[in-house]
Design an enzyme around this catalytic site. Sequence first.
Site, mmCIF file in Angstrom:
data_model
loop_
_atom_site.group_PDB
_atom_site.id
_atom_site.type_symbol
_atom_site.label_atom_id
_atom_site.label_comp_id
_atom_site.label_asym_id
_atom_site.label_seq_id
_atom_site.Cartn_x
_atom_site.Cartn_y
_atom_site.Cartn_z
ATOM 1 C CG ASN A 42 51.431 7.314 26.916
ATOM 2 O OD1 ASN A 42 52.008 6.795 25.176
ATOM 3 N ND2 ASN A 42 51.725 6.517 27.699
ATOM 4 C CB ILE A 43 53.773 13.196 24.765
ATOM 5 C CG1 ILE A 43 53.895 12.427 23.669
ATOM 6 C CG2 ILE A 43 55.693 13.772 25.184
ATOM 7 C CD1 ILE A 43 54.372 13.221 22.190
ATOM 8 C CD GLU A 44 54.786 8.322 30.770
ATOM 9 O OE1 GLU A 44 55.136 7.957 31.587
ATOM 10 O OE2 GLU A 44 53.711 7.683 31.088
ATOM 11 C CB CYS A 53 46.290 11.327 27.110
ATOM 12 S SG CYS A 53 45.311 11.718 28.544
ATOM 13 C CD GLU A 55 42.895 8.999 23.994
ATOM 14 O OE1 GLU A 55 44.486 9.063 24.666
ATOM 15 O OE2 GLU A 55 42.375 8.673 25.607
ATOM 16 C CB CYS A 86 41.401 10.372 30.537
ATOM 17 S SG CYS A 86 42.318 12.031 29.775
ATOM 18 C CB CYS A 89 41.283 12.473 26.166
ATOM 19 S SG CYS A 89 42.561 12.336 26.435
HETATM 20 N N1 THU Z 1 47.268 7.862 28.952
HETATM 21 C C1 THU Z 1 46.543 7.921 27.602
HETATM 22 O O1 THU Z 1 47.213 8.496 26.843
HETATM 23 N N2 THU Z 1 45.030 8.562 27.457
HETATM 24 C C2 THU Z 1 43.991 8.393 27.838
HETATM 25 O O2 THU Z 1 43.061 8.088 28.054
HETATM 26 C C3 THU Z 1 45.164 7.861 29.303
HETATM 27 C C4 THU Z 1 46.060 7.790 29.725
HETATM 28 C C5 THU Z 1 48.685 7.648 29.389
HETATM 29 C C6 THU Z 1 48.678 9.091 29.769
HETATM 30 C C7 THU Z 1 49.968 8.354 30.448
HETATM 31 O O3 THU Z 1 51.106 8.542 29.511
HETATM 32 C C8 THU Z 1 50.038 6.944 30.518
HETATM 33 O O4 THU Z 1 48.278 6.835 30.365
HETATM 34 C C9 THU Z 1 49.151 6.853 32.443
HETATM 35 O O5 THU Z 1 48.186 7.469 32.850
#
Ligand code: THU
Length: 129
Positions: A42-44, A53, A55, A86, A89
């Site tokens: 994940n890259i915020e 996300c 995935e 999520c 995804c």
């Molecule tokens: N996140 C994912 O990488 N994949 C998912 O299917 C659900 C959420 C990440 C997004 C965010 O950076 C962190 O989890 C918290 O929501």
Amino acid sequence: MTDRELLLLAQEASEKAYAPYSRFKVGAALECVDGSIFTGCNIENSALGSTMCAERVAIYKAVSQGEKDFSRIAIYGEGEDYCMPCGSCRQVLTEFSKDMEVLCARGSGGYVSYRLKELMPHPFRLGDF
Ligand code: THU
């Protein structure tokens, strides 16, 4: 490759996560039918809606390299609960695979396995691609 090996790649990918806002690191390892593997984390972003996300990072890497046939995805999250994909995804996975395996691991150990069809029984589809 065994489930455990794919899950380990997902866990290793999670170490690269950029998650300063949620502090929740996620990693994914996507296996294609030809055996190739694409990983993602994940890259915020400070504009939170621009976060991506793990995935989808893996899926977009694969598609951008010409791979669109997926057999399994392993998802690792460091939390206590199994890390489920999520809704966005699930929708994106469904675009390329109607019934792949989805392995969901948690930080405390163990994983659960689903078919994508179980997790996304009635996806949106535009025509019959
Ligand atoms: N996140 C994912 O990488 N994949 C998912 O299917 C659900 C959420 C990440 C997004 C965010 O950076 C962190 O989890 C918290 O929501």
